[in-house]
Design an enzyme around this catalytic site. Structure first.
Site, PDB file in Angstrom:
ATOM      1  CG  ASP A  89      48.164  44.516  45.533  1.00 47.36           C
ATOM      2  OD1 ASP A  89      47.034  45.021  45.689  1.00 47.36           O
ATOM      3  OD2 ASP A  89      48.376  43.300  45.628  1.00 47.36           O
ATOM      4  CG  ASP A 150      42.520  42.228  47.931  1.00 49.19           C
ATOM      5  OD1 ASP A 150      41.383  41.757  47.823  1.00 49.19           O
ATOM      6  OD2 ASP A 150      43.498  41.564  48.285  1.00 49.19           O
TER       7      ASP A 150
HETATM    8  N1  GLY Z   1      45.905  42.244  49.107  1.00 49.10           N
HETATM    9  C1  GLY Z   1      46.299  40.939  49.459  1.00 49.10           C
HETATM   10  C2  GLY Z   1      45.781  40.509  50.771  1.00 49.10           C
HETATM   11  O1  GLY Z   1      44.999  41.170  51.419  1.00 49.10           O
HETATM   12  O2  GLY Z   1      46.193  39.429  51.177  1.00 49.10           O
END
Ligand code: GLY
Length: 380
Positions: A89, A150
């Site tokens: 992330d 994601d």
């Molecule tokens: N990227 C983590 C979520 O969307 O919870």
């Protein structure tokens, strides 16, 4: 439309939040209308910086700029220490903080830090499996060959780095990853898996699954929204029509499976009944993704009207059903009620989630001022 009035209210909330949060970062709330504050230990800190930059660009009020710059300093510090960055992330964190500062005001230190962040993300590239590993260390028995939908929103950091440096290694890895995501995470009907497992040694496909969704074969609404926006952004960079087609198919699935009041439940396969948690953040992310899709459709494409009227309907539903108002100091700290972080894990189901607020504001600013968030350099 009344979007400007809504933005003005978010600015009030953000002003009050700057005083409340000081050097900390809002994450999710737990039923009391107040944000749990973090200090660079999670994947979500960039959304607060992004809100500050968007608020500054919309209003030109220096209060927001000063707060945004102060927040960026702490991102640079986190990067120097490589603290809590052992995950994919890094794109969410750094495009909206240092990346935004570069995009807004061409700050050299911010550019340098954003490139450093891209290099760190590249360390998650696994040549044998040909993926960017989402979670865990290399060789991790559970996560070593696992991708997460994601991640499509982390790839813009690599597109940006490729453009800035002229080094194709960033774009090459991101393209292989995006293509694998398209092939294995998205199903024939336009729905999606949250995650997919590959054999870490051979790259052979193993199975789809979920982490935050209702069940392995279900369609987690926020994952679907990450896919809509992520594939639209992959199209912006690579101009491969397959990416735009996938973004459109996923958007059509999302729209077709919403309840009558248009606010997404947390998973399309969870019971769509009263009392089941919603995820308003999925709706706000999807609105931004669909606005990105619209940018790539020709003026006479019939999907333009279809998608644009959906965005208006969806944003109106979010304002009517979820917007907390901009009451300042005594009011709730978030913009959008009824977000859900991790329903099955029992974390922040039906609460404020900071990414829901960020994408709500991004969509509003796109609708009023026409400029996107911080996922790519501004088109000339
Ligand atoms: N990227 C983590 C979520 O969307 O919870």
């Amino acid at each position: 439309m009344y979007w400007n009035e809504i933005i003005e209210q978010t600015l009030n909330t953000t002003k009050a939040n700057i005083a409340r949060f000081q050097q900390q970062f809002p994450h999710v709330s737990h039923g009391d209308g107040k944000y749990q504050l973090m200090n660079h230990t999670d994947w979500t800190e960039g959304f607060w910086s992004g809100i500050l930059w968007l608020s500054y660009e919309y209003s030109r009020d220096d209060l927001f700029r000063q707060a945004a710059i102060a927040s960026v300093h702490s991102f640079i510090d986190r990067l120097e220490k490589e603290s809590h960055l052992e995950h994919h992330d890094i794109g969410f964190l750094y495009m909206l903080s240092t990346g935004a500062q570069w995009i807004v005001e061409q700050d050299e230190a911010a550019r340098k830090a954003t490139l450093q962040a891209a290099d760190l993300l590249m360390k998650r590239w696994r040549p044998s499996a040909q993926i960017l590993q989402a979670w865990g260390p290399e060789g991790d028995p559970e996560n070593g060959g696992r991708i997460i939908i994601d991640c499509l929103m982390n790839l813009p950091l690599l597109y940006w780095a490729a453009e800035q440096t002229g080094d194709s290694k960033y774009a090459d890895a991101a393209r292989i990853h995006a293509e694998k995501s398209r092939r294995f995470l998205v199903r024939g009907d336009g729905s999606s898996y949250h995650t997919f497992y590959f054999d870490p040694e051979t790259g052979d496909s193993v199975r789809g699954g979920t982490h935050q969704g209702f069940r392995d074969g279900s369609t987690w609404t926020r994952g679907q929204a990450w896919g809509i926006y992520g594939f639209a952004l992959a199209y912006r960079y690579y101009r491969d029509p397959a990416f735009l087609d996938t973004a459109k198919r996923m958007a059509k699935y999302f729209i077709a499976h919403l309840p009558a009041d248009q606010v997404a439940y947390w998973d399309f396969d969870a019971p769509q009944t009263a009392g089941e948690p919603r995820d308003s953040s999925a709706s706000s992310i999807a609105a931004c993704g669909i606005l990105e899709i619209i940018d790539h459709l020709s003026a006479d494409d019939p999907d333009r009207t279809f998608f644009y009227s959906f965005v208006e309907r969806s944003m109106t539903a979010l304002v009517d059903g979820c917007f907390a108002g901009g009451g300042g100091e005594k009011a709730e700290e978030g913009f959008l009620r009824h977000g859900s972080y991790f329903v099955r894990g029992g974390i922040a189901a039906d609460d404020f989630v900071i990414w829901g607020d960020y994408f709500f504001l991004e969509a509003l600013v796109r609708l009023t001022k026409g400029f996107p968030g911080y996922w790519y350099e501004r088109p000339n």
